[in-house]
Each structure stands twice: as C-alpha cells, then as structure tokens.
Scaffold this motif. Structure first.
Motif, PDB file in Angstrom:
ATOM      1  N   VAL A  27       0.836  -1.202   0.000  1.00 21.43           N
ATOM      2  CA  VAL A  27       0.000   0.000   0.000  1.00 21.43           C
ATOM      3  C   VAL A  27       0.871   1.253   0.000  1.00 21.43           C
ATOM      4  O   VAL A  27       1.741   1.422   0.870  1.00 21.43           O
ATOM      5  CB  VAL A  27      -0.922   0.022   1.241  1.00 21.43           C
ATOM      6  CG1 VAL A  27      -1.572   1.401   1.394  1.00 21.43           C
ATOM      7  CG2 VAL A  27      -1.995  -1.054   1.146  1.00 21.43           C
ATOM      8  N   ASP A  28       0.658   2.107  -0.981  1.00 23.41           N
ATOM      9  CA  ASP A  28       1.121   3.500  -0.969  1.00 23.41           C
ATOM     10  C   ASP A  28      -0.165   4.305  -0.801  1.00 23.41           C
ATOM     11  O   ASP A  28      -0.917   4.511  -1.758  1.00 23.41           O
ATOM     12  CB  ASP A  28       1.838   3.835  -2.271  1.00 23.41           C
ATOM     13  CG  ASP A  28       2.302   5.286  -2.345  1.00 23.41           C
ATOM     14  OD1 ASP A  28       2.176   6.002  -1.325  1.00 23.41           O
ATOM     15  OD2 ASP A  28       2.772   5.715  -3.418  1.00 23.41           O
ATOM     16  N   SER A  29      -0.436   4.750   0.412  1.00 23.13           N
ATOM     17  CA  SER A  29      -1.787   5.175   0.804  1.00 23.13           C
ATOM     18  C   SER A  29      -2.458   6.194  -0.116  1.00 23.13           C
ATOM     19  O   SER A  29      -3.635   6.029  -0.453  1.00 23.13           O
ATOM     20  CB  SER A  29      -1.771   5.695   2.242  1.00 23.13           C
ATOM     21  OG  SER A  29      -1.561   4.630   3.139  1.00 23.13           O
ATOM     22  N   PRO A  30      -1.781   7.271  -0.544  1.00 19.84           N
ATOM     23  CA  PRO A  30      -2.492   8.259  -1.373  1.00 19.84           C
ATOM     24  C   PRO A  30      -3.007   7.721  -2.698  1.00 19.84           C
ATOM     25  O   PRO A  30      -3.889   8.337  -3.314  1.00 19.84           O
ATOM     26  CB  PRO A  30      -1.444   9.355  -1.581  1.00 19.84           C
ATOM     27  CG  PRO A  30      -0.542   9.242  -0.403  1.00 19.84           C
ATOM     28  CD  PRO A  30      -0.454   7.772  -0.141  1.00 19.84           C
ATOM     29  N   THR A  31      -2.502   6.594  -3.174  1.00 16.61           N
ATOM     30  CA  THR A  31      -3.005   6.014  -4.421  1.00 16.61           C
ATOM     31  C   THR A  31      -4.392   5.405  -4.247  1.00 16.61           C
ATOM     32  O   THR A  31      -5.046   5.083  -5.245  1.00 16.61           O
ATOM     33  CB  THR A  31      -2.063   4.913  -4.937  1.00 16.61           C
ATOM     34  OG1 THR A  31      -2.079   3.802  -4.027  1.00 16.61           O
ATOM     35  CG2 THR A  31      -0.639   5.441  -5.091  1.00 16.61           C
ATOM     36  N   ARG A  32      -4.810   5.201  -3.002  1.00 13.77           N
ATOM     37  CA  ARG A  32      -6.076   4.527  -2.650  1.00 13.77           C
ATOM     38  C   ARG A  32      -6.100   3.067  -3.118  1.00 13.77           C
ATOM     39  O   ARG A  32      -7.162   2.478  -3.261  1.00 13.77           O
ATOM     40  CB  ARG A  32      -7.298   5.266  -3.245  1.00 13.77           C
ATOM     41  CG  ARG A  32      -7.520   6.662  -2.698  1.00 13.77           C
ATOM     42  CD  ARG A  32      -8.817   7.240  -3.242  1.00 13.77           C
ATOM     43  NE  ARG A  32      -9.040   8.598  -2.810  1.00 13.77           N
ATOM     44  CZ  ARG A  32      -9.706   8.949  -1.707  1.00 13.77           C
ATOM     45  NH1 ARG A  32     -10.205   8.026  -0.920  1.00 13.77           N
ATOM     46  NH2 ARG A  32      -9.869  10.219  -1.409  1.00 13.77           N
ATOM     47  N   ARG A  33      -4.930   2.472  -3.315  1.00 13.77           N
ATOM     48  CA  ARG A  33      -4.872   1.109  -3.847  1.00 13.77           C
ATOM     49  C   ARG A  33      -4.205   0.151  -2.868  1.00 13.77           C
ATOM     50  O   ARG A  33      -3.313   0.534  -2.107  1.00 13.77           O
ATOM     51  CB  ARG A  33      -4.068   1.055  -5.154  1.00 13.77           C
ATOM     52  CG  ARG A  33      -4.598   1.880  -6.290  1.00 13.77           C
ATOM     53  CD  ARG A  33      -3.926   1.478  -7.597  1.00 13.77           C
ATOM     54  NE  ARG A  33      -2.500   1.267  -7.493  1.00 13.77           N
ATOM     55  CZ  ARG A  33      -1.560   2.142  -7.892  1.00 13.77           C
ATOM     56  NH1 ARG A  33      -1.933   3.312  -8.397  1.00 13.77           N
ATOM     57  NH2 ARG A  33      -0.281   1.862  -7.774  1.00 13.77           N
ATOM     58  N   ILE A  34      -4.631  -1.113  -2.942  1.00 17.42           N
ATOM     59  CA  ILE A  34      -3.839  -2.229  -2.453  1.00 17.42           C
ATOM     60  C   ILE A  34      -3.271  -2.892  -3.699  1.00 17.42           C
ATOM     61  O   ILE A  34      -4.022  -3.354  -4.563  1.00 17.42           O
ATOM     62  CB  ILE A  34      -4.679  -3.244  -1.663  1.00 17.42           C
ATOM     63  CG1 ILE A  34      -5.401  -2.577  -0.491  1.00 17.42           C
ATOM     64  CG2 ILE A  34      -3.801  -4.396  -1.171  1.00 17.42           C
ATOM     65  CD1 ILE A  34      -6.417  -3.477   0.180  1.00 17.42           C
ATOM     66  N   ASP A  35      -1.960  -2.906  -3.825  1.00 16.80           N
ATOM     67  CA  ASP A  35      -1.321  -3.508  -4.980  1.00 16.80           C
ATOM     68  C   ASP A  35      -0.884  -4.934  -4.664  1.00 16.80           C
ATOM     69  O   ASP A  35      -0.647  -5.286  -3.504  1.00 16.80           O
ATOM     70  CB  ASP A  35      -0.102  -2.692  -5.409  1.00 16.80           C
ATOM     71  CG  ASP A  35      -0.473  -1.355  -6.033  1.00 16.80           C
ATOM     72  OD1 ASP A  35      -1.653  -1.183  -6.414  1.00 16.80           O
ATOM     73  OD2 ASP A  35       0.406  -0.482  -6.132  1.00 16.80           O
ATOM     74  N   VAL A  36      -0.745  -5.747  -5.698  1.00 12.72           N
ATOM     75  CA  VAL A  36      -0.268  -7.116  -5.547  1.00 12.72           C
ATOM     76  C   VAL A  36       0.864  -7.343  -6.539  1.00 12.72           C
ATOM     77  O   VAL A  36       0.848  -6.805  -7.659  1.00 12.72           O
ATOM     78  CB  VAL A  36      -1.415  -8.135  -5.755  1.00 12.72           C
ATOM     79  CG1 VAL A  36      -2.001  -8.043  -7.156  1.00 12.72           C
ATOM     80  CG2 VAL A  36      -0.943  -9.555  -5.450  1.00 12.72           C
ATOM     81  N   CYS A  37       1.864  -8.104  -6.112  1.00 10.78           N
ATOM     82  CA  CYS A  37       2.998  -8.451  -6.969  1.00 10.78           C
ATOM     83  C   CYS A  37       3.239  -9.956  -6.840  1.00 10.78           C
ATOM     84  O   CYS A  37       2.935 -10.556  -5.818  1.00 10.78           O
ATOM     85  CB  CYS A  37       4.283  -7.743  -6.509  1.00 10.78           C
ATOM     86  SG  CYS A  37       4.119  -6.000  -6.101  1.00 10.78           S
TER      87      CYS A  37
END
Length: 286
Positions: free
Chosen positions: A163-173
């Motif tokens: 999470v990079d909070s300001p992006t409003r995303r939970i990312d997956v790798c």
C-alpha cells in the motif's frame, strides 16, 4: 462479522495515542507490540495478564518488531535501530534525510526488515520501501512513493501486497527470486471510502486492511473481492494484526492526529476477538 458489524470489537488498551500504528504479535513474550509514531513511544500489551509497558524513543518511531535474539528492531526518523534485551540502543543503518521519517515496516520470512519511509508533508515520490538485511545492507524495493504503508505476503510467499496510501490502492505483486515483480492494483478505493493503511494477511490468504478516514477494517479475498467489513467508531484506524491465543484475535491501532473532535476511543488499541486465523510472524534476524 459482516458489513455493519459493530458488536464484536472491544477496547484492548484505552489510550490517547497521536498516531497509533504497527501492531505486531510477539509469540515469545505473548504480547502485542505497537507504536505511537508521533508520540515517540513503543507500547506493549500482554492480553493474558493485562500487563502493559511504554518505552519512549528519542525519535519518531514508525514500527517496532521483535528480534530473533530478543530486543527490538525499530524504524526511526533517521534509519533503522536496534534495542537489546537490556534496553541498550545502537544504529543498524543510519540514513537521515531532512523532512523524512520511517513509517510502517514488516519482517519477511527470511528475517529481513522491509521498511517504509515518507516525508512529513507526504510529498509524492518522497518515500520508499527498502529491504534491510541483518547486517544493515539496504536494497530499495520501491522508490518514489508517497506514504509507504501496509506490506504482507500470501501464505505460500508467492504474492506480495503493498500500500502507498495516497493512491487509494492495495497492490499485488508476484515474487520472483525474493523480489516483487509485475506490481498491479488488486483493490482501488473510491472517493469517500478512506485510504488503505496498514494490512495483515490471514491463513486463508485474505487481506485485512485498515481504512484511514474510512472508519473501517475490511477483508478482501485474493481476487480482490470485498468479503467482510468491521465498522468502527473511530475515523482513523491505521493498521491491524492477528495475535492472542492461536492468532485468532484481530488487533487494530488507531489515531487521533489531525482531528478537531476525535472520538473518545481514537488513539486506543482495539481488538476483534475470534476474527479469523492469522499467520505466524518472523522475528528480525539481526
């Protein structure tokens, strides 16, 4: 514990933390460790006995995690520090940058610390996620982020969530050779839903995430579907982690910083008993 459930949470530790963060279960001491970042404090709470402790740090502290040999590794304003079992402090990696501080951090299965940073003014690109080995060697994982926050892995270690909070995303790798690859959005929150903050992955591979300014903790399945919602009276839950007997209880840290009229429980440590099944953590190897 479905959408709208307010009945299950309890107050584990009433507190007025400015920015409670980073709950971590210490299985050796059978206690929860959490921090008040802006209060420069490390808190511990043993649910079996109710025993609490508070340690003041000399700098803002983004995270505190158990060390394999005892003591703590801490993500401070100016870098990564180590506390021994006797409380003695030393720097593992000192890397001060004016206007920047340490934020959320997590220990990977190999005993390395993945430590996030951010600028105090949350300037985009001012933070990073860095892998810190036991000897202090640092490797940047993600650069040019704004507010490096929740990080975790699937039960089999094949996927990493970030999470990079300001992006409003939970990312997956996907993980390849110990490196996160092919980063993509798993969940994107809409306006008014809040910002994803700290997260925890459970034994089913689902992602629990605290929503800053959203007043909720949500559980998402590995394919990104919303599965459960825990409604909270506080506006700014910050992170969550499983702890207690059998890792069945979900502990939630909260904040009151920046609120003109915070709820009386803002800054407290909350708990949802029997929320699910957590995964055993790893102590820092250094």
């Amino acid at each position: 514990m479905r959408a709208g459930d307010r009945a299950r949470f309890e107050v584990a530790v009433p507190e007025k933390a400015a920015l409670g963060e980073g709950p971590t279960w210490d299985p050796v001491a059978e206690r929860l460790i959490w921090v008040d970042i802006l209060g420069s404090r490390i808190h511990t709470f043993a649910p079996a006995t109710g025993r609490r402790s508070v340690m003041v740090t000399e700098q803002h502290v983004g995270a505190a995690k158990p060390r394999a040999g005892g003591g703590l590794v801490v993500n401070l304003r100016d870098g990564i520090g180590l506390y021994g079992t006797d409380g003695a402090f030393g720097w593992l990696r000192r890397d001060p940058v004016p206007g920047r501080r340490g934020n959320d951090a997590v220990v990977a299965a190999d005993g390395t610390l993945w430590a996030g940073t951010m600028r105090y003014d949350e300037t985009p690109g001012g933070g990073s996620l860095t892998r810190v080995a036991t000897d202090g060697t640092a490797t940047e994982v993600f650069g040019s982020v704004a507010v490096s926050n929740g990080t975790g892995w699937s039960p089999d270690g094949s996927l990493m969530y970030y999470v990079d909070s300001p992006t409003r995303r939970i990312d997956v790798c996907r993980m390849g050779g110990g490196i996160p690859l092919d980063r993509r959005p798993l969940v994107t929150l809409g306006p008014g839903e809040g910002f994803p903050d700290g997260l925890s992955v459970d034994a089913d591979g689902c992602v629990w995430v605290a929503l800053w300014d959203g007043g909720q903790v949500r559980r998402y399945t590995p394919d990104g579907a919303l599965d459960r919602t825990v409604e909270l009276p506080v506006r700014r839950p910050t992170a969550c982690a499983f702890g207690g007997p059998g890792l069945r209880d979900l502990y939630i840290t909260t904040a009151r910083t920046g609120l003109t009229a915070p709820h009386p429980l803002s800054g407290s440590l909350l708990v949802v008993p029997g929320a699910g099944q957590g995964l055993p953590g790893t102590a820092f190897g250094g």
